[in-house]
Design a protein around this motif. Sequence first.
Motif, PDB file in Angstrom:
ATOM      1  N   GLY A   1      31.338  36.355  48.676  1.00 15.76           N
ATOM      2  CA  GLY A   1      32.371  37.021  47.892  1.00 15.76           C
ATOM      3  C   GLY A   1      33.210  36.091  47.042  1.00 15.76           C
TER       4      GLY A   1
ATOM      5  N   THR B   1      33.284  44.538  45.838  1.00 11.28           N
ATOM      6  CA  THR B   1      32.614  44.021  47.028  1.00 11.28           C
ATOM      7  C   THR B   1      32.328  45.183  47.972  1.00 11.28           C
ATOM      8  OG1 THR B   1      34.656  43.639  48.286  1.00 11.28           O
ATOM      9  CG2 THR B   1      33.895  41.850  46.837  1.00 11.28           C
TER      10      THR B   1
ATOM     11  N   PRO C   1      33.024  39.258  42.017  1.00 13.25           N
ATOM     12  CA  PRO C   1      33.713  38.070  42.534  1.00 13.25           C
ATOM     13  C   PRO C   1      33.726  36.912  41.534  1.00 13.25           C
ATOM     14  CG  PRO C   1      32.405  39.053  44.269  1.00 13.25           C
ATOM     15  CD  PRO C   1      32.067  39.806  43.005  1.00 13.25           C
TER      16      PRO C   1
END
Length: 280
Positions: free
Chosen positions: A12, A226, A241
């Motif tokens: 992430g 995410t 991200p």
Amino acid sequence: MKIAVVTGATQGLGLALVESLAQRMNPEDIVYLTGRDSTRVQQAVETLPAGGARVRGEVFDVGVPDAAARFAGLLRERHGGVDIVFNNAVMRVGPDDDPRAIVDEYTQVNNFGTTRVLRAFAPLLRDDARLIVVASSLGTLHHLAPVLHSRFAELSSLDAVDEQVAAWRDAVRDGSARAGAWPGFVNIPSKIAQVAAVRALASARRAEDRRRGILQAAVCPGMINTPTSGLWWDVSTAPSPAQAAVPLADLALGPVDPAHYGELVRFGKVLPWSVGGAAR
């Protein structure tokens, strides 16, 4: 040679931050990609493209009480100090999680982990360094009932922040938080406490840090696409991200804006700590 550290960096935003920093730093620099699982750390390092700074994987679990002090000591021995620290480690929760069941581990990582990182790495900061806690726009007093504002409003030490987090944690665990004014969404008090920690440390170091060109701040990366965020919100149009990492890397690598010191920053702007509040 510059030294950067990113916690919670195996996936992430954390992984994207490592890549963004490494691509913009020099070949002699080092970016430490850290996480709590050695296999995932190594796999994450292997996914990154070549070029820029060296990326070095290290096991570092902020939820372990003495881990931050041990890792900071290791970096002191290796390098003498650090230039960039992103505290990004987070325990994520889903809509089906019972706050009473997860609040101990949750606060160990998200809150006590944050204050441990601040305590351990602040003494290692070199001139012009950056110490940044990844938080959220939920981390302002606007999201807390006014009767609770005094608990976090102007805490003067990290110990005081920890005391308030412990009191909230205990209230969640025994169920009394839900009977009172605390929000049911544990992210809100947790993020507020993270920002309060940054403010508390900054209040003690402000004059010296400004003299040395050091920035301490909390940062809100905004909504990110995410899987975890997708459990709570529609993130289909949110930045990736990698996109979200860009303004955070700008904050770490660009010139210091004195108005950002000790504050919560989103896309280069300070988010007021309280209703009607202004940046200090």
